[in-house]
Design a protein around this motif. Structure first.
Motif, PDB file in Angstrom:
ATOM      1  N   SER A  88       0.850  -1.199   0.000  1.00  0.00           N
ATOM      2  CA  SER A  88       0.000   0.000   0.000  1.00  0.00           C
ATOM      3  C   SER A  88       0.884   1.247   0.000  1.00  0.00           C
ATOM      4  CB  SER A  88      -0.886   0.008   1.244  1.00  0.00           C
ATOM      5  OG  SER A  88      -0.077   0.186   2.404  1.00  0.00           O
ATOM      6  N   ALA A  89       0.282   2.375  -0.321  1.00  0.00           N
ATOM      7  CA  ALA A  89       1.016   3.646  -0.274  1.00  0.00           C
ATOM      8  C   ALA A  89       1.529   3.896   1.142  1.00  0.00           C
ATOM      9  CB  ALA A  89       0.124   4.788  -0.742  1.00  0.00           C
ATOM     10  N   GLU A 110       6.904   1.900 -13.804  1.00  0.00           N
ATOM     11  CA  GLU A 110       5.767   1.084 -14.254  1.00  0.00           C
ATOM     12  C   GLU A 110       4.896   0.657 -13.076  1.00  0.00           C
ATOM     13  OE1 GLU A 110       9.014   0.285 -14.972  1.00  0.00           O
ATOM     14  OE2 GLU A 110       9.048   1.084 -17.020  1.00  0.00           O
ATOM     15  N   ALA A 111       5.517   0.272 -11.985  1.00  0.00           N
ATOM     16  CA  ALA A 111       4.750  -0.143 -10.804  1.00  0.00           C
ATOM     17  C   ALA A 111       4.003   1.038 -10.204  1.00  0.00           C
ATOM     18  CB  ALA A 111       5.673  -0.779  -9.769  1.00  0.00           C
ATOM     19  N   LEU A 112       4.652   2.196 -10.128  1.00  0.00           N
ATOM     20  CA  LEU A 112       3.988   3.382  -9.586  1.00  0.00           C
ATOM     21  C   LEU A 112       2.747   3.732 -10.399  1.00  0.00           C
ATOM     22  CD1 LEU A 112       3.890   5.730  -7.589  1.00  0.00           C
ATOM     23  CD2 LEU A 112       5.461   6.967  -9.092  1.00  0.00           C
ATOM     24  N   HIS A 118      -4.602   9.147  -6.382  1.00  0.00           N
ATOM     25  CA  HIS A 118      -4.404   9.697  -5.031  1.00  0.00           C
ATOM     26  C   HIS A 118      -3.268   8.990  -4.303  1.00  0.00           C
ATOM     27  CE1 HIS A 118      -7.259   6.419  -4.249  1.00  0.00           C
ATOM     28  NE2 HIS A 118      -6.761   6.386  -3.021  1.00  0.00           N
ATOM     29  N   ASP A 119      -3.079   7.684  -4.544  1.00  0.00           N
ATOM     30  CA  ASP A 119      -1.947   6.972  -3.944  1.00  0.00           C
ATOM     31  C   ASP A 119      -0.631   7.398  -4.587  1.00  0.00           C
ATOM     32  OD1 ASP A 119      -3.529   5.635  -2.150  1.00  0.00           O
ATOM     33  OD2 ASP A 119      -3.529   3.735  -3.254  1.00  0.00           O
ATOM     34  N   GLN A 120      -0.643   7.606  -5.907  1.00  0.00           N
ATOM     35  CA  GLN A 120       0.562   8.089  -6.581  1.00  0.00           C
ATOM     36  C   GLN A 120       0.990   9.429  -5.984  1.00  0.00           C
ATOM     37  OE1 GLN A 120       0.625   8.047 -10.910  1.00  0.00           O
ATOM     38  NE2 GLN A 120      -0.844   6.353 -10.921  1.00  0.00           N
ATOM     39  N   TYR A 121       0.026  10.283  -5.737  1.00  0.00           N
ATOM     40  CA  TYR A 121       0.342  11.591  -5.153  1.00  0.00           C
ATOM     41  C   TYR A 121       0.948  11.411  -3.755  1.00  0.00           C
ATOM     42  CZ  TYR A 121       0.082  16.419  -3.735  1.00  0.00           C
ATOM     43  OH  TYR A 121       0.426  17.681  -3.302  1.00  0.00           O
ATOM     44  N   ALA A 122       0.342  10.545  -2.939  1.00  0.00           N
ATOM     45  CA  ALA A 122       0.857  10.305  -1.583  1.00  0.00           C
ATOM     46  C   ALA A 122       2.268   9.721  -1.620  1.00  0.00           C
ATOM     47  CB  ALA A 122      -0.086   9.365  -0.828  1.00  0.00           C
TER      48      ALA A 122
END
Length: 128
Positions: A88-89, A110-112, A118-122
């Motif tokens: 998880s983030a 690629e995984a990101l 919203h998780d990418q931002y976190a």
């Protein structure tokens, strides 16, 4: 931990210690280690930090604010496999604190991209 994986970790600990004595950062150490150990970023950073899975689990438990589910060694190994279970983030942020890096460095691009926005931002902005 036993066998080749443990020997790899011991070699990375020695190299990491020497590189830190020369002023290298954890991110620079990870780059150097990646030249000899083609592993997923999560394992690479654990190696760069010179930590066993048990040490990471213990550090994670100390950082975890709740008494809920904690990280287990088997789950950490699953996360570290290329194409393995996706952390998880929140877990990435915690592991980045333990390793002394940014959470986004613990994933390939690629995984990101597979995480919700919203998780990418976190992951990219853990202190906000």
């Amino acid at each position: 931990m036993s066998g080749k994986g443990y020997q790899d970790l011991l070699d990375c600990r020695r190299r990491g210690r020497l590189l830190r004595e020369h002023g290298f950062t954890i991110d620079q150490i990870a780059v150097v280690i990646s030249l000899d150990y083609p592993v997923a970023p999560l394992r690479l950073y654990r190696y760069a930090a010179g930590l066993t899975a048990a040490e990471v689990v213990a550090a994670y438990a100390r950082l975890e604010a709740t008494a809920g589910a904690t990280l287990r060694e088997a789950r950490l190994y699953d996360y570290e496999l290329a194409g393995g279970r996706r952390p998880s983030a929140f877990t990435l942020i915690m592991l980045a604190r333990i390793y002394g890096t940014q959470p986004s460095r613990l994933l390939t691009a690629e995984a990101l991209a597979t995480y919700p926005i919203h998780d990418q931002y976190a992951i990219r902005h853990p202190d906000e």
